[in-house]
Design a protein around this motif. Structure first.
Motif, mmCIF file in Angstrom:
data_model
loop_
_atom_site.group_PDB
_atom_site.id
_atom_site.type_symbol
_atom_site.label_atom_id
_atom_site.label_comp_id
_atom_site.label_asym_id
_atom_site.label_seq_id
_atom_site.Cartn_x
_atom_site.Cartn_y
_atom_site.Cartn_z
ATOM 1 N N PHE A 18 0.835 -1.204 0.000
ATOM 2 C CA PHE A 18 0.000 0.000 0.000
ATOM 3 C C PHE A 18 0.866 1.249 0.000
ATOM 4 N N ALA A 19 1.903 1.227 0.832
ATOM 5 C CA ALA A 19 2.786 2.389 0.917
ATOM 6 C C ALA A 19 3.460 2.673 -0.423
ATOM 7 N N LYS A 20 3.835 1.614 -1.124
ATOM 8 C CA LYS A 20 4.462 1.793 -2.434
ATOM 9 C C LYS A 20 3.488 2.453 -3.407
ATOM 10 N N GLN A 21 2.241 1.981 -3.422
ATOM 11 C CA GLN A 21 1.226 2.583 -4.289
ATOM 12 C C GLN A 21 1.043 4.061 -3.947
ATOM 13 N N LEU A 22 1.001 4.328 -2.649
ATOM 14 C CA LEU A 22 0.790 5.700 -2.187
ATOM 15 C C LEU A 22 1.940 6.608 -2.626
ATOM 16 N N PHE A 23 3.167 6.180 -2.322
ATOM 17 C CA PHE A 23 4.315 7.024 -2.656
ATOM 18 C C PHE A 23 4.526 7.142 -4.164
ATOM 19 N N ASP A 24 4.252 6.068 -4.900
ATOM 20 C CA ASP A 24 4.398 6.122 -6.360
ATOM 21 C C ASP A 24 3.440 7.124 -6.991
ATOM 22 N N THR A 25 2.348 7.420 -6.287
ATOM 23 C CA THR A 25 1.378 8.404 -6.776
ATOM 24 C C THR A 25 1.682 9.803 -6.252
ATOM 25 N N ILE A 26 1.931 9.891 -4.949
ATOM 26 C CA ILE A 26 2.023 11.199 -4.301
ATOM 27 C C ILE A 26 3.362 11.900 -4.529
ATOM 28 N N ILE A 27 4.455 11.153 -4.465
ATOM 29 C CA ILE A 27 5.775 11.812 -4.600
ATOM 30 C C ILE A 27 5.926 12.495 -5.962
ATOM 31 N N PRO A 28 5.600 11.817 -7.083
ATOM 32 C CA PRO A 28 5.695 12.524 -8.377
ATOM 33 C C PRO A 28 4.783 13.752 -8.449
ATOM 34 N N LYS A 29 3.602 13.648 -7.832
ATOM 35 C CA LYS A 29 2.686 14.800 -7.838
ATOM 36 C C LYS A 29 3.301 15.978 -7.089
ATOM 37 N N MET A 30 3.889 15.706 -5.926
ATOM 38 C CA MET A 30 4.491 16.780 -5.149
ATOM 39 C C MET A 30 5.698 17.367 -5.874
ATOM 40 N N GLN A 31 6.492 16.506 -6.538
ATOM 41 C CA GLN A 31 7.636 16.998 -7.314
ATOM 42 C C GLN A 31 7.172 17.897 -8.461
ATOM 43 N N HIS A 32 6.020 17.537 -9.057
ATOM 44 C CA HIS A 32 5.476 18.339 -10.159
ATOM 45 C C HIS A 32 4.972 19.691 -9.662
ATOM 46 N N ASP A 33 4.262 19.668 -8.517
ATOM 47 C CA ASP A 33 3.672 20.897 -7.997
ATOM 48 C C ASP A 33 4.703 21.805 -7.331
ATOM 49 N N PRO B 74 8.474 21.929 -7.931
ATOM 50 C CA PRO B 74 9.655 21.416 -8.640
ATOM 51 C C PRO B 74 10.993 21.810 -8.024
ATOM 52 N N SER B 75 11.019 22.838 -7.217
ATOM 53 C CA SER B 75 12.294 23.256 -6.625
ATOM 54 C C SER B 75 12.590 22.532 -5.313
ATOM 55 N N ASN B 76 11.694 21.622 -4.909
ATOM 56 C CA ASN B 76 11.881 20.910 -3.641
ATOM 57 C C ASN B 76 11.984 19.409 -3.867
ATOM 58 N N ARG B 77 12.543 18.740 -2.903
ATOM 59 C CA ARG B 77 12.716 17.292 -2.937
ATOM 60 C C ARG B 77 11.773 16.648 -1.925
ATOM 61 N N PHE B 78 11.227 15.475 -2.279
ATOM 62 C CA PHE B 78 10.315 14.745 -1.408
ATOM 63 C C PHE B 78 10.712 13.269 -1.396
ATOM 64 N N ALA B 79 10.659 12.652 -0.225
ATOM 65 C CA ALA B 79 10.967 11.227 -0.103
ATOM 66 C C ALA B 79 10.033 10.605 0.930
ATOM 67 N N GLY B 80 9.470 9.430 0.600
ATOM 68 C CA GLY B 80 8.532 8.768 1.490
ATOM 69 C C GLY B 80 9.174 7.587 2.214
ATOM 70 N N PHE B 81 8.730 7.366 3.457
ATOM 71 C CA PHE B 81 9.259 6.272 4.265
ATOM 72 C C PHE B 81 8.135 5.619 5.067
ATOM 73 N N VAL B 82 8.235 4.325 5.229
ATOM 74 C CA VAL B 82 7.442 3.595 6.219
ATOM 75 C C VAL B 82 8.362 2.551 6.851
ATOM 76 N N ASP B 83 8.198 2.359 8.130
ATOM 77 C CA ASP B 83 8.911 1.297 8.827
ATOM 78 C C ASP B 83 10.411 1.599 8.952
ATOM 79 N N ASN B 84 11.137 1.500 7.862
ATOM 80 C CA ASN B 84 12.585 1.701 7.893
ATOM 81 C C ASN B 84 12.896 3.172 7.608
#
Length: 277
Positions: free
Chosen positions: A74-89, A91-101
């Motif tokens: 689930f986390a992979k699906q979430l980050f695969d959708t949200i991180i590119p969207k945030m990078q698009h909106d 563009p001058s910032n970096r975003f990285a998602g984490f769960v557990d580790n």
């Protein structure tokens, strides 16, 4: 930025979200920040969120977190959708998602951000879902304002979780015992049979007043379809043996291999047959 991210997480059924500076967190794996392309000395922000996973279950012989498919999917699906969207909106910032580790102590950060309190079982307890949540976070170099109001709150210390935890009797965590590979001693087998869990342990969560209240109010159940689909609260050895490699790999208990959970299930089934004869 935070409002955009909250809306994106809401679309996934996640409504417990809060942001704060990473400097307020306990950094437990600083190399994770470096690997994600962040300068650990630079001002960073974290948006921490709670993923509710509890589903309606008539009976269960495994821990609630293992009833559905592995939440990392689930986390992979979430980050695969949200991180590119945030990078698009942004563009001058970096975003990285984490769960557990994660680079940070997740329970500490979630409590400090106000998502819940820390229980005596060291789990985050939320008002809406009790402790039946997975924690995740998105770290970014987008600056969030520091309101200075970060206070760790603890539970009421009612003592129910400590009083009912099998660890006092067993000498180790029941969940760890169910995941132990190889042969078990007769005493260890007896503990698994006594507590009736083929994988994991939820006793401290089940007796918690916050859980009982959330069940009574009906808020404890996850609105996320991922956790409702293919949910299997009660397993048999036949279920495990009939799973394809692909389907078995999707379950939380797969990381210890089939033999571990099969051993526990067969032991429980043989004990039940013996009691009926």
């Amino acid at each position: 930025m935070l409002d955009t991210l909250k809306k994106a997480l809401s679309d996934f059924g996640i409504d417990l979200v809060a942001g704060m500076p990473v400097s307020k967190c306990k950094i437990v794996r600083p190399y994770k920040l470096k690997n994600a392309g962040f300068d650990e000395d630079a001002p960073l922000s974290v948006i921490v969120f709670a993923i509710p996973y509890y589903t309606k279950q008539d009976r269960r012989n495994i821990s609630a977190y293992a009833v559905s498919r592995d939440y990392h999917m689930f986390a992979k699906q979430l980050f695969d959708t949200i991180i590119p969207k945030m990078q698009h909106d942004f563009p001058s910032n970096r975003f990285a998602g984490f769960v557990d580790n994660s680079p940070i102590s997740e329970v500490h950060a979630a409590a400090m951000a106000g998502l819940g309190v820390i229980g005596d079982n060291m789990m985050l307890i939320t008002e809406k879902y009790s402790s039946y949540v997975f924690l995740g976070e998105i770290i970014t170099d987008f600056p969030l304002s520091d309101n200075g109001n970060y206070e760790i709150k603890l539970c009421e210390h009612c003592g129910r979780c400590r009083a009912t935890c099998p660890m006092g009797e067993i000498g180790e965590c029941l969940s760890a015992l169910t995941q132990k590979k190889g042969d078990l001693t007769e005493q260890e087998k007896g503990y698994i049979l006594k507590y009736g869990s083929a994988w994991g342990c939820d006793i401290c969560q089940e007796v918690c007043p916050h859980t009982l209240r959330a069940i009574q109010l009906g808020t404890i159940y996850s609105p996320i379809d991922f956790f409702k689909h293919d949910a299997t609260p009660h397993l048999t050895s036949h279920d495990i043996l009939s799973m394809s490699e692909e389907r078995f790999a999707e379950r939380a208990y797969s990381w210890r291999g089939r033999n571990t959970i099969l051993r526990n299930l067969k032991m429980m089934e043989e004990s039940k047959k013996g009691g009926e004869s």
